[in-house]
Scaffold this active site. Structure first.
Site, PDB file in Angstrom:
ATOM      1  N   ALA A   1     -25.686 -23.835   5.326  1.00 59.35           N
ATOM      2  CA  ALA A   1     -25.881 -22.446   5.350  1.00 59.35           C
ATOM      3  C   ALA A   1     -27.612 -22.441   5.458  1.00 59.35           C
ATOM      4  CB  ALA A   1     -25.339 -21.715   4.249  1.00 59.35           C
TER       5      ALA A   1
ATOM      6  N   ARG B   1     -10.610  -5.581 -12.402  1.00 63.97           N
ATOM      7  CA  ARG B   1     -10.043  -4.707 -13.183  1.00 63.97           C
ATOM      8  C   ARG B   1      -9.913  -4.792 -14.620  1.00 63.97           C
ATOM      9  NH1 ARG B   1      -5.949  -2.500  -9.091  1.00 63.97           N
ATOM     10  NH2 ARG B   1      -5.178  -4.274  -9.195  1.00 63.97           N
TER      11      ARG B   1
ATOM     12  N   GLU C   1     -13.388 -12.358   9.328  1.00 63.33           N
ATOM     13  CA  GLU C   1     -12.634 -13.373   9.586  1.00 63.33           C
ATOM     14  C   GLU C   1     -11.648 -13.411   8.877  1.00 63.33           C
ATOM     15  OE1 GLU C   1     -11.149 -15.759  11.693  1.00 63.33           O
ATOM     16  OE2 GLU C   1     -13.330 -15.945  12.425  1.00 63.33           O
TER      17      GLU C   1
ATOM     18  N   VAL D   1      -7.687 -11.543   9.398  1.00 60.74           N
ATOM     19  CA  VAL D   1      -7.000 -11.859  10.394  1.00 60.74           C
ATOM     20  C   VAL D   1      -6.383 -13.380  10.427  1.00 60.74           C
ATOM     21  CG1 VAL D   1      -6.012 -11.810  12.696  1.00 60.74           C
ATOM     22  CG2 VAL D   1      -7.676 -10.289  12.014  1.00 60.74           C
TER      23      VAL D   1
ATOM     24  N   ILE E   1      -7.159 -19.355   9.674  1.00 60.42           N
ATOM     25  CA  ILE E   1      -7.275 -19.683  11.081  1.00 60.42           C
ATOM     26  C   ILE E   1      -8.509 -19.025  11.474  1.00 60.42           C
ATOM     27  CG2 ILE E   1      -6.503 -19.805  13.347  1.00 60.42           C
ATOM     28  CD1 ILE E   1      -3.543 -19.301  12.169  1.00 60.42           C
TER      29      ILE E   1
ATOM     30  N   GLY F   1       1.427 -15.063  -4.047  1.00 62.53           N
ATOM     31  CA  GLY F   1       0.436 -14.457  -3.892  1.00 62.53           C
ATOM     32  C   GLY F   1       0.297 -14.273  -2.156  1.00 62.53           C
TER      33      GLY F   1
ATOM     34  N   GLU G   1       1.430  -8.397   0.544  1.00 66.40           N
ATOM     35  CA  GLU G   1       0.410  -7.521   0.205  1.00 66.40           C
ATOM     36  C   GLU G   1       0.932  -6.674  -0.990  1.00 66.40           C
ATOM     37  OE1 GLU G   1      -2.160  -6.581   1.935  1.00 66.40           O
ATOM     38  OE2 GLU G   1      -1.701  -8.528   2.775  1.00 66.40           O
TER      39      GLU G   1
ATOM     40  N   ASP H   1       1.163  -4.763   8.263  1.00 58.94           N
ATOM     41  CA  ASP H   1       0.188  -5.751   7.926  1.00 58.94           C
ATOM     42  C   ASP H   1      -0.219  -6.353   9.196  1.00 58.94           C
ATOM     43  OD1 ASP H   1      -1.475  -7.491   6.181  1.00 58.94           O
ATOM     44  OD2 ASP H   1      -0.145  -8.990   7.399  1.00 58.94           O
TER      45      ASP H   1
ATOM     46  N   LYS I   1      -3.521  -6.268  11.698  1.00 56.15           N
ATOM     47  CA  LYS I   1      -4.295  -7.626  12.482  1.00 56.15           C
ATOM     48  C   LYS I   1      -4.448  -7.596  13.923  1.00 56.15           C
ATOM     49  CE  LYS I   1      -2.813 -10.060   8.280  1.00 56.15           C
ATOM     50  NZ  LYS I   1      -1.595 -11.006   7.817  1.00 56.15           N
TER      51      LYS I   1
HETATM   52  N1  HSE Z   1       0.308 -10.345   3.335  1.00 56.37           N
HETATM   53  C1  HSE Z   1      -0.417 -11.202   4.154  1.00 56.37           C
HETATM   54  C2  HSE Z   1       0.566 -12.016   4.912  1.00 56.37           C
HETATM   55  C3  HSE Z   1      -1.646 -11.758   3.690  1.00 56.37           C
HETATM   56  O1  HSE Z   1       1.701 -12.214   4.442  1.00 56.37           O
HETATM   57  O2  HSE Z   1       0.215 -12.959   6.004  1.00 56.37           O
HETATM   58  C4  HSE Z   1      -2.730 -12.302   4.378  1.00 56.37           C
HETATM   59  O3  HSE Z   1      -3.189 -11.182   5.364  1.00 56.37           O
END
Ligand code: HSE
Length: 464
Positions: A57, A69, A153, A156, A160, A211, A214, A225, A229
């Protein structure tokens, strides 16, 4: 927290040989909104790769403040040295912060926070696909006015670098189409169902634990989702405004193990694809389960991995593959944006890469085609009485509507059932004719229940 180390970075040399050491005294101060999976991933990557990142950078990147939170929650990332606050507005209004990294997700309050950051002439990095897909036009216009960058970036395909690739790497091309597996959770579920025969809900629970999913997992399962994208990808591929409300969206919740099995038998695999394609009269923008030939590389993209096929007129088909969700992969994209922003801090705002790849006053008004106008091949599955003339009735309806059959498979009846499963693959036809055919087939006395329909694409390299 300062992610800098005490070690001095190697200096660069001017042409006269003089050392121009990186200005370690002046790190770029950033603020992070949200310390969830991606927020913590970003803290970790910035800390772990601080040296490399600063060398790339030209300045160190220091997390000055972050909002969360629950301040007392145990987190899988080091937070010492970061001023933690509960209120994200404190971060956005901190005059010492130059770049806001928005990782809260959702529309509210993310939209207002980003608008405020822009109003304060702060640059923004966000992973928020829902927000960019639904309010990106307005956000980019505001950013343009204030001369700041909004980088996305990470919105999506996780790690990648597909935005960078389409927006910059393929900028010499007329993009013809793109097709991608762009929801990791959905791909993980389909893969586990196919390979291990696992139960839908059980795999979804695992994706949530890891994780990937969503906050509202119906966004993953029902295709929303992926449509967010795809909307973003289509805008930068074709130079059109973001038009999420015009996307056709169908999820994976109606895919049965039976369909997965029959598809395999016919040499196909079912993937949840986002497809954007330039055709006569407009652009197709659609997300739905799709049969694709097993021999395509993208058919072998399994688990949480994502892949996007992009066909440019000059380059031909290109394929981008990588982890589509998860802490570190998504952080990889967030940090790449941060480095881009830091490098561009001193550049003329009018000479930066446009948010949507095309100059804002040069966007096209190509219409998004309604699904009825889209042409694809189809997989149909129906349950029919096992008696003479049934197939003839069905094929007559298809024939009368100009629908040509590619393959037919009739299976043994299930135990204790008098009906037999019939599977038909068709050649390409406009969706409106297929809708009419299905409606007529369902009225036949010899057909039990409804007809299952899954679209089929061959994704041939000469598909234009
Ligand atoms: N919930 C999304 C997925 C997370 O499973 O692709 C990444 O955008």
């Amino acid at each position: 927290m300062s992610v800098s180390s005490e070690k001095k970075l190697h200096g660069r040399r001017k042409s006269d040989g003089q050392d121009i050491s990186l200005d370690l005294a002046k790190p770029v101060s950033i603020g992070i909104l949200g310390l969830g999976t991606v927020g913590c991933g970003t803290v970790n990557v910035l800390a772990r790769n601080a040296e490399e990142i600063a060398r790339r950078a030209g300045r160190r990147i220091e997390i000055m403040q972050a909002s969360a939170r629950d301040l007392n929650k145990k987190r899988p990332c080091p937070t010492h040295g970061i001023k933690l606050v509960q209120d994200p507005w404190d971060v956005v209004r901190n005059p010492d912060i130059e770049v806001i990294v928005e990782l809260i997700g959702g529309t509210d309050p993310a939209r207002a926070l980003i608008r405020e950051a822009i109003a304060q002439r702060k640059h923004v990095v966000t992973a928020n696909k829902a927000l960019i897909a639904t309010h990106g036009n307005e956000i980019f216009a505001a950013a343009q006015k204030r001369g700041v960058m909004v980088a996305f970036e990470a919105a999506v395909a996780g790690g990648i670098p597909i935005i960078k690739a389409v927006r910059e790497g393929l900028t010499g091309n007329r993009i013809e189409w793109l097709a991608g597996i762009i929801n990791g959770t959905g791909n993980f579920i389909l893969t586990e169902m196919r390979e291990k025969g696992r139960d839908f809900d059980d795999v979804l629970a695992e994706a949530q634990r890891l994780g990937y999913a969503e906050a509202d997992p119906t966004f993953d399962i029902e295709g929303i989702d992926a449509a967010h994208k795809l909307t973003i990808l289509a805008a930068i591929a074709f130079g059109i405004p973001l038009q999420f409300d015009k996307a056709y969206v169908e999820g994976i919740s109606r895919i049965t193990r039976e369909d997965v099995m029959y598809a395999e038998e016919l040499g196909y695999c079912i993937k949840h694809l986002g497809i954007a394609r330039r055709v006569d009269g407009g652009v197709e923008l659609r997300v739905h389960p799709t049969l694709i030939p097993n021999r395509r590389i993208i058919a072998n993209v399994d688990g949480v991995m994502n892949a996007v096929l992009v066909k440019g007129d000059a380059v031909g088909p290109t394929l981008f593959y990588g982890a589509g969700a998860g802490a570190d992969p998504t952080a990889s994209a967030v940090v790449a944006d941060l480095v881009d922003v830091v490098r561009a801090l001193t550049t003329d705002p009018n000479n930066r890469v446009p948010h949507l790849a095309f100059q804002p006053d040069a966007l096209s008004d190509l219409p998004i085609l309604p699904m009825e106008q889209v042409e694809t091949s189809y997989y149909l599955r129906m349950r029919a009485d096992d008696r003479p003339g049934v197939l003839a009735d069905v094929t007559r309806i298809l024939g009368d509507l100009g629908i040509s059959i590619e393959a037919i498979l009739q299976k043994e009846p299930h135990e204790d059932e008098s009906v037999v499963p019939i599977i038909i693959l068709t050649h390409r036809i406009k969706e409106e004719y297929m809708n009419a055919a299905i409606a007529q087939i369902e009225t036949l006395d010899v057909i039990a229940g409804s007809v299952a329909r899954i679209r089929l694409e061959h994704l041939r390299r000469d598909w234009i």
